[in-house]
Motif scaffolding. Structure first.
Motif, short mmCIF file in Angstrom:
data_model
loop_
_atom_site.label_atom_id
_atom_site.label_comp_id
_atom_site.label_asym_id
_atom_site.label_seq_id
_atom_site.Cartn_x
_atom_site.Cartn_y
_atom_site.Cartn_z
N ASN A 12 -6.50 21.48 -1.72
CA ASN A 12 -7.22 20.23 -1.47
C ASN A 12 -8.26 20.48 -0.38
OD1 ASN A 12 -7.86 17.42 -0.67
ND2 ASN A 12 -6.12 16.93 -2.00
N LYS A 13 -9.39 19.80 -0.51
CA LYS A 13 -10.47 19.96 0.48
C LYS A 13 -10.12 19.28 1.80
CE LYS A 13 -14.28 18.36 -1.50
NZ LYS A 13 -15.60 18.15 -2.07
N ASP A 14 -9.26 18.25 1.70
CA ASP A 14 -8.95 17.44 2.87
C ASP A 14 -7.67 17.94 3.55
OD1 ASP A 14 -8.27 15.50 4.66
OD2 ASP A 14 -8.00 13.88 3.19
N PRO A 15 -7.77 18.51 4.74
CA PRO A 15 -6.56 19.04 5.40
C PRO A 15 -5.53 17.97 5.72
CG PRO A 15 -8.46 19.12 6.90
CD PRO A 15 -8.99 18.69 5.57
N GLU A 16 -5.95 16.69 5.71
CA GLU A 16 -5.02 15.58 6.02
C GLU A 16 -4.36 15.03 4.76
OE1 GLU A 16 -4.44 14.65 9.14
OE2 GLU A 16 -5.90 16.14 9.85
N ASP B 52 -12.07 24.22 -1.68
CA ASP B 52 -12.60 23.64 -2.91
C ASP B 52 -11.87 24.27 -4.10
OD1 ASP B 52 -14.10 22.99 -5.15
OD2 ASP B 52 -16.01 23.01 -4.06
N LEU B 53 -11.26 23.42 -4.90
CA LEU B 53 -10.47 23.94 -6.03
C LEU B 53 -11.31 24.78 -6.98
CD1 LEU B 53 -10.58 22.25 -9.08
CD2 LEU B 53 -9.96 20.44 -7.52
N PHE B 54 -12.61 24.45 -7.08
CA PHE B 54 -13.46 25.19 -8.02
C PHE B 54 -13.74 26.62 -7.53
CE2 PHE B 54 -14.31 20.73 -8.95
CZ PHE B 54 -13.91 20.72 -10.28
N GLU B 55 -13.48 26.87 -6.24
CA GLU B 55 -13.57 28.24 -5.72
C GLU B 55 -12.19 28.90 -5.75
OE1 GLU B 55 -15.24 28.14 -1.78
OE2 GLU B 55 -16.97 26.99 -2.49
N VAL B 56 -11.17 28.12 -5.34
CA VAL B 56 -9.83 28.70 -5.17
C VAL B 56 -9.16 29.03 -6.52
CG1 VAL B 56 -7.52 28.32 -4.22
CG2 VAL B 56 -9.53 27.50 -2.97
N PRO C 113 -10.32 29.76 -9.66
CA PRO C 113 -10.74 30.99 -10.34
C PRO C 113 -10.31 32.27 -9.60
CG PRO C 113 -12.54 29.43 -10.27
CD PRO C 113 -11.47 28.88 -9.39
N LEU C 114 -10.26 32.20 -8.26
CA LEU C 114 -9.81 33.38 -7.50
C LEU C 114 -8.34 33.69 -7.80
CD1 LEU C 114 -11.42 32.81 -3.96
CD2 LEU C 114 -11.97 34.61 -5.59
N LEU C 115 -7.53 32.60 -7.88
CA LEU C 115 -6.10 32.78 -8.20
C LEU C 115 -5.95 33.37 -9.61
CD1 LEU C 115 -4.44 29.48 -6.86
CD2 LEU C 115 -4.25 31.77 -5.89
N THR C 116 -6.74 32.83 -10.55
CA THR C 116 -6.65 33.30 -11.94
C THR C 116 -6.97 34.80 -12.01
OG1 THR C 116 -7.41 31.13 -12.62
CG2 THR C 116 -7.48 32.84 -14.30
N GLU C 117 -8.06 35.16 -11.31
CA GLU C 117 -8.49 36.56 -11.32
C GLU C 117 -7.40 37.46 -10.74
OE1 GLU C 117 -12.53 36.82 -9.65
OE2 GLU C 117 -11.88 38.78 -8.90
N GLU C 118 -6.80 37.01 -9.64
CA GLU C 118 -5.80 37.82 -8.96
C GLU C 118 -4.53 37.96 -9.81
OE1 GLU C 118 -6.50 39.57 -6.54
OE2 GLU C 118 -4.54 40.25 -5.84
N PHE C 119 -4.09 36.83 -10.42
CA PHE C 119 -2.89 36.91 -11.26
C PHE C 119 -3.15 37.79 -12.49
CE2 PHE C 119 -1.47 32.87 -9.12
CZ PHE C 119 -0.32 33.41 -8.57
N ARG C 120 -4.38 37.70 -13.02
CA ARG C 120 -4.74 38.55 -14.17
C ARG C 120 -4.65 40.02 -13.78
NH1 ARG C 120 -9.58 35.70 -16.20
NH2 ARG C 120 -8.56 34.38 -17.73
N ARG C 121 -5.15 40.31 -12.59
CA ARG C 121 -5.15 41.70 -12.09
C ARG C 121 -3.70 42.19 -11.91
NH1 ARG C 121 -4.71 44.51 -7.73
NH2 ARG C 121 -4.17 42.73 -6.44
N ILE C 122 -2.86 41.33 -11.32
CA ILE C 122 -1.46 41.72 -11.07
C ILE C 122 -0.74 41.97 -12.40
CG2 ILE C 122 0.78 40.89 -10.18
CD1 ILE C 122 -0.85 39.29 -8.06
N LYS C 123 -1.04 41.10 -13.40
CA LYS C 123 -0.32 41.19 -14.68
C LYS C 123 -0.81 42.36 -15.54
CE LYS C 123 1.25 37.54 -16.87
NZ LYS C 123 1.18 36.32 -17.68
N ALA C 124 -2.04 42.83 -15.26
CA ALA C 124 -2.64 43.88 -16.13
C ALA C 124 -1.88 45.19 -15.99
CB ALA C 124 -4.10 44.05 -15.75
#
Ligand code: FAD
Length: 323
Positions: free
Chosen positions: A288-292, A306-310, A312-323
Motif C-alpha cells: 500500500n502507498k499509505d504507511p498509515e 506503489d503496487l504497480f511497481e512492487v 511486477p518485481l515480485l512476479t519477476e523474482e518468483f519466476r526467477r526462483i521457480k525457474a
C-alpha cells in the motif's frame, strides 16, 4: 469414547473438493478411534469413493440418482437423512462451504439437534471435544462443546490439515439406494460466471486487489503474480463496487471468507469488513502507498509502495526462483 462419524464429501464437476479431505481429518478427531464413514451424493460417482478411503475414510456410502445431478437442499437432504437414519452416527461433519452452509441447518432442524458452524480447530479437553470458531467477524474466537448426543459441525476450509493420502489403503464402498421424491427446486442449467482457474475459497495463495488497483486492466499484474504462484485473484468490495472486477471475487464480511497460506493485499486499505474475510490467513503481505493504512496492522509483512511497481518485481523474482 469412540464415535461413529459421518462426513460429507463435496464434489465439483466430478472432482472432490479439498474440504472433503479436511472433513475426514476432522471426523477422525471426533471419532477418537471410531469409524469414519464418507458419504458421496451425485448423479454418477466413480473413483471419488476410492480417493476418500485413501484420505482416511474407513467406509464410503454413495447415493446416485439423476435428480442429484445438481445440488439442491431438497434432494441432498433426502439422501443424507436416509443415510443418517440407517447409520445413526454420533458425529456429522460438513464443509463450511456454500453447499454446507445451506444444507447443514436443514439437516440439523430435521434431526432436531444443534449445529456448531464454521469451526477452525478441534481439541480434546477433560474428556470433551472442544471446537473453536471465529465470532464478531473474526475479531474474537469462542470455544464450544456439544452437549447433545450427536455432534454436528461444519468446518471452515483450509484450517484443518487433511491426512496424507495413502494410495495403498482400501476400504468398502457401498452404494445406497434412496428414492428421491419430486424436488421442489429443479435446476435447469448452470451458467458459470467465475473464470477458470484456482477456486478462491480453497486457494493456498490469494493475490487480492482493492480500489488502489484503479481499473480492470490494473488487475492484470495481480493475475500474473497469481499464475506464477499457482494462486487465485480476489478483491475488496471497493474494487467490486468500482466495477474493476466481478463480485464473485469479493472477500470479506459480505463476500467470501478465505484462509490461504499466503494472502497478498494490493491497494486495499484494510476496512474491518474486509479483514473479516481474510485476517485468519496464515501469512499476510500488504502492499500500500499509505504507511498509515489499517491493512498494515494485520500484515505479517508490509511493503509501502506503489503496487504497480512492487507486484511486477515480485512476479519477476518468483519466476526467477521457480525457474
Ligand atoms: P479503499 O478504502 O479506497 O482503499 C484503497 C487503498 O489503496 C488505500 O489504502 C490507498 O492507499 C491504496 N492505494 C491507492 N493506490 C495505490 C497504489 N498505486 N499502490 C498501492 N496502494 C494504493 N469490503 C470488503 O472488502 N469486503 C466486504 O465483504 C465488505 N462488506 C461490507 C459490508 C458492509 C455492511 C459495509 C458497510 C461495508 C462493507 N465493505 C466490505 C466495504 C468496506 O467498508 C470498505 O469500503 C472497502 O473494503 C474498501 O475497499 P478498498 O480497501 O479496496 O478501498
Amino acid at each position: 469414547m469412540t464415535k461413529k462419524v459421518l462426513v460429507l464429501g463435496e464434489m465439483r464437476e466430478g472432482s472432490l473438493r479439498n474440504v472433503s479431505f479436511e472433513a475426514i481429518s476432522a471426523g477422525k478427531q471426533i471419532a477418537n478411534g471410531g469409524e469414519v464413514i464418507a458419504v458421496l451424493v451425485g448423479e454418477k460417482i466413480d473413483g471419488q469413493g476410492k480417493e476418500m478411503i485413501q484420505f482416511g475414510a474407513d467406509r464410503v456410502l454413495t447415493v446416485e440418482a439423476e435428480k442429484l445431478k445438481h445440488y439442491t437442499s431438497d434432494g441432498y437432504s433426502q439422501a443424507l437423512l436416509k443415510i443418517i437414519e440407517q447409520e445413526n452416527p454420533e458425529g456429522i461433519v460438513f464443509g463450511h462451504t456454500a453447499l454446507g452452509k445451506d444444507l447443514s441447518p436443514k439437516i440439523a432442524s430435521k434431526l432436531n439437534i444443534g449445529l456448531i458452524s464454521d469451526i477452525t480447530a478441534i481439541e480434546e479437553k477433560d474428556g470433551d471435544i472442544v471446537f473453536t470458531r471465529p465470532i464478531f467477524s473474526g475479531k474474537a474466537f469462542e470455544k464450544k462443546k456439544m452437549v447433545e448426543s450427536t455432534i454436528f459441525v461444519t468446518i471452515r476450509p483450509n484450517n484443518i490439515e487433511p491426512l496424507s493420502k495413502d494410495e495403498t489403503k482400501t476400504g468398502e464402498i457401498q452404494s445406497v439406494s434412496v428414492e428421491i421424491k419430486d424436488l421442489r427446486t429443479i435446476i435447469k442449467e448452470v451458467v458459470k460466471k467465475a473464470s477458470e482457474g484456482v477456486d478462491l475459497s480453497e486457494a493456498k495463495v490469494i493475490i487480492a486487489g482493492g480500489r488502489g488497483v484503479k481499473s480492470t486492466e490494473g488487475f492484470e499484474p495481480l493475475q500474473e503474480l497469481a499464475d506464477v504462484l499457482g494462486g487465485a485473484v480476489g478483491a475488496s468490495r471497493g474494487a467490486c463496487d468500482a466495477d474493476y472486477c466481478d463480485y464473485s471475487l469479493q472477500i470479506g464480511q459480505t463476500g467470501k471468507v478465505v484462509t490461504p497460506d499466503l494472502y497478498i493485499a494490493c491497494g486495499i486499505s484494510g476496512a474491518i469488513q474486509h479483514l473479516a474475510g481474510m485476517s485468519n490467513s496464515k501469512v499476510i503481505v500488504a502492499i500500500n502507498k499509505d504507511p498509515e493504512a489499517n491493512i498494515f496492522n494485520v500484515a505479517d509483512y508490509g511493503i509501502v509502495g506503489d503496487l504497480f511497481e512492487v507486484v511486477p518485481l515480485l512476479t519477476e523474482e518468483f519466476r526467477r526462483i521457480k525457474a
